[in-house]
Design a protein around this motif. Sequence first.
Motif, PDB file in Angstrom:
ATOM      1  N   PHE A 109       9.684 -59.513  -0.986  1.00  0.00           N
ATOM      2  CA  PHE A 109      10.974 -59.508  -0.339  1.00  0.00           C
ATOM      3  C   PHE A 109      12.111 -60.514  -0.713  1.00  0.00           C
ATOM      4  O   PHE A 109      13.120 -60.094  -0.972  1.00  0.00           O
ATOM      5  CB  PHE A 109      10.509 -60.085   1.183  1.00  0.00           C
ATOM      6  CG  PHE A 109      11.674 -59.667   2.155  1.00  0.00           C
ATOM      7  CD1 PHE A 109      12.569 -58.447   2.044  1.00  0.00           C
ATOM      8  CD2 PHE A 109      11.851 -60.362   3.205  1.00  0.00           C
ATOM      9  CE1 PHE A 109      13.606 -58.477   3.057  1.00  0.00           C
ATOM     10  CE2 PHE A 109      12.822 -60.050   4.192  1.00  0.00           C
ATOM     11  CZ  PHE A 109      13.720 -59.186   4.178  1.00  0.00           C
ATOM     12  N   VAL A 110      11.620 -61.770  -1.056  1.00  0.00           N
ATOM     13  CA  VAL A 110      12.712 -62.673  -1.269  1.00  0.00           C
ATOM     14  C   VAL A 110      13.139 -62.516  -2.670  1.00  0.00           C
ATOM     15  O   VAL A 110      14.355 -62.738  -3.017  1.00  0.00           O
ATOM     16  CB  VAL A 110      12.031 -64.222  -0.987  1.00  0.00           C
ATOM     17  CG1 VAL A 110      12.828 -65.340  -1.732  1.00  0.00           C
ATOM     18  CG2 VAL A 110      11.940 -64.586   0.306  1.00  0.00           C
ATOM     19  N   ALA A 111      12.224 -62.184  -3.680  1.00  0.00           N
ATOM     20  CA  ALA A 111      12.495 -62.045  -5.035  1.00  0.00           C
ATOM     21  C   ALA A 111      13.362 -60.735  -5.170  1.00  0.00           C
ATOM     22  O   ALA A 111      14.319 -60.843  -6.023  1.00  0.00           O
ATOM     23  CB  ALA A 111      11.391 -62.081  -6.101  1.00  0.00           C
ATOM     24  N   SER A 112      13.451 -59.848  -4.409  1.00  0.00           N
ATOM     25  CA  SER A 112      14.145 -58.672  -4.675  1.00  0.00           C
ATOM     26  C   SER A 112      15.647 -59.025  -4.156  1.00  0.00           C
ATOM     27  O   SER A 112      16.362 -58.522  -4.543  1.00  0.00           O
ATOM     28  CB  SER A 112      13.499 -57.408  -3.545  1.00  0.00           C
ATOM     29  OG  SER A 112      13.599 -57.769  -2.423  1.00  0.00           O
ATOM     30  N   LYS A 113      15.661 -59.952  -3.046  1.00  0.00           N
ATOM     31  CA  LYS A 113      17.002 -60.239  -2.477  1.00  0.00           C
ATOM     32  C   LYS A 113      17.863 -61.129  -3.364  1.00  0.00           C
ATOM     33  O   LYS A 113      18.870 -60.983  -3.452  1.00  0.00           O
ATOM     34  CB  LYS A 113      16.516 -61.023  -1.200  1.00  0.00           C
ATOM     35  CG  LYS A 113      16.468 -60.126  -0.004  1.00  0.00           C
ATOM     36  CD  LYS A 113      16.575 -60.721   1.369  1.00  0.00           C
ATOM     37  CE  LYS A 113      15.694 -61.593   1.808  1.00  0.00           C
ATOM     38  NZ  LYS A 113      15.870 -62.215   3.113  1.00  0.00           N
ATOM     39  N   PHE A 114      16.863 -61.821  -4.202  1.00  0.00           N
ATOM     40  CA  PHE A 114      17.661 -62.771  -5.306  1.00  0.00           C
ATOM     41  C   PHE A 114      17.872 -62.197  -6.515  1.00  0.00           C
ATOM     42  O   PHE A 114      19.013 -62.472  -7.153  1.00  0.00           O
ATOM     43  CB  PHE A 114      16.943 -64.023  -5.289  1.00  0.00           C
ATOM     44  CG  PHE A 114      17.368 -65.220  -5.905  1.00  0.00           C
ATOM     45  CD1 PHE A 114      18.420 -65.951  -5.488  1.00  0.00           C
ATOM     46  CD2 PHE A 114      17.105 -65.328  -7.460  1.00  0.00           C
ATOM     47  CE1 PHE A 114      19.130 -67.114  -6.021  1.00  0.00           C
ATOM     48  CE2 PHE A 114      17.904 -66.424  -8.130  1.00  0.00           C
ATOM     49  CZ  PHE A 114      18.994 -67.121  -7.671  1.00  0.00           C
ATOM     50  N   HIS A 115      17.162 -61.134  -6.870  1.00  0.00           N
ATOM     51  CA  HIS A 115      17.219 -60.724  -8.420  1.00  0.00           C
ATOM     52  C   HIS A 115      17.580 -59.045  -8.370  1.00  0.00           C
ATOM     53  O   HIS A 115      18.050 -58.901  -9.305  1.00  0.00           O
ATOM     54  CB  HIS A 115      15.908 -60.737  -9.015  1.00  0.00           C
ATOM     55  CG  HIS A 115      15.565 -62.335  -9.261  1.00  0.00           C
ATOM     56  ND1 HIS A 115      15.984 -63.122 -10.280  1.00  0.00           N
ATOM     57  CD2 HIS A 115      14.666 -62.907  -8.509  1.00  0.00           C
ATOM     58  CE1 HIS A 115      15.456 -64.112 -10.124  1.00  0.00           C
ATOM     59  NE2 HIS A 115      14.878 -64.349  -9.313  1.00  0.00           N
ATOM     60  N   GLU A 116      17.831 -58.410  -7.292  1.00  0.00           N
ATOM     61  CA  GLU A 116      18.093 -57.063  -7.209  1.00  0.00           C
ATOM     62  C   GLU A 116      19.264 -56.525  -6.858  1.00  0.00           C
ATOM     63  O   GLU A 116      20.033 -57.264  -5.760  1.00  0.00           O
ATOM     64  CB  GLU A 116      16.972 -56.276  -6.760  1.00  0.00           C
ATOM     65  CG  GLU A 116      15.542 -56.372  -7.346  1.00  0.00           C
ATOM     66  CD  GLU A 116      15.531 -55.561  -8.600  1.00  0.00           C
ATOM     67  OE1 GLU A 116      16.381 -54.734  -9.001  1.00  0.00           O
ATOM     68  OE2 GLU A 116      14.567 -56.150  -9.630  1.00  0.00           O
ATOM     69  N   THR A 117      20.023 -55.764  -7.213  1.00  0.00           N
ATOM     70  CA  THR A 117      21.289 -55.134  -6.396  1.00  0.00           C
ATOM     71  C   THR A 117      20.806 -54.486  -5.210  1.00  0.00           C
ATOM     72  O   THR A 117      21.669 -54.076  -4.436  1.00  0.00           O
ATOM     73  CB  THR A 117      22.075 -54.186  -7.545  1.00  0.00           C
ATOM     74  OG1 THR A 117      20.920 -53.476  -8.165  1.00  0.00           O
ATOM     75  CG2 THR A 117      22.496 -55.351  -8.587  1.00  0.00           C
TER      76      THR A 117
END
Length: 313
Positions: A109-117
């Motif tokens: 969840f956190v990684a997607s918020k930081f690295h994904e559009t």
Amino acid sequence: MTDLSCVEEYALGAPTEVAEPATVVAHLRLLLAAEAASPRPADYIARVQQDGMTAAWRKRMCEWMVHTGKAFELSVETVACAVHYMDVYLSVLSADKIVLQLVSMVAMFVASKFHETRPIVMEEMELLCQNKYPRAEIVAMEKQLLHVLQWKLNPPTPIAFARDLLTFESSPSIHAHLEEATIELLEECSTDYSYLEFPSSVMAAAALEVVCTTQFGCASPLATYAMGALAFPSKLYKECVGRMLTLYAAAPEPELEALPVVASDICKPVRSASPTSIDVHEQSSSPSKSKKRRRSDATDDASPRKKLCVAAA
């Protein structure tokens, strides 16, 4: 152009020349500095974990994260960061199966918020958790994870090093082939707890060396350049190459045994440990089978992320 080969002749079609963009070299040096400042967490099962965790638990969680990343169409770098977040958390706090699953899902969840559009949203998280974890628990774990990470959300992963090194490859066709094979090998290694002892830079260089050795029949000029001119840490490099060569040529793994029931789990609130299938008796797939499955996903007309959400709904 600089010839970085360590042999006089290459087989036809093998990578032979390497460009040296100053910006990429500068970024690689920044990654090396970050790696030296924050080494990968290792040996935390023996040092920190007190709730029955084993390397098999971590392997299944990492496999679930890789699979879920594909279903949500996340980049491999995002998944690599999520695995790193989970490892950092586990190097500080002990976790049983229930907490481990929540940590892994929140890490994604956190990684997607930081690295994904297009990051995973809370509604998708609730579907992903199969409503086993209330929204309040997800939010609380997110805060705790960020506190443990000290907001260091852009770690120098093996894939980050490998992709930077691959920008030096001047042939588009060879670049594409090397990238696919190298990332597939690094994904496989990321699920193995024992590889945490190797620095990310060493894993990237070793993966490039193994792919070139096995598929081109020659040493990798990119790995040679990394270990020489860029001064990647040489300690454990040969050991990492040897271990990857064994993995690369290994036969399909035998079926995993079911995880034992941990006594401490009996005292926990009644809750299914099924969202990540950590308790499901599964048969691991060989790298070749995984590769075929990914290709079939890529040719599917419907979005895997849409399928997942529709099925869960």
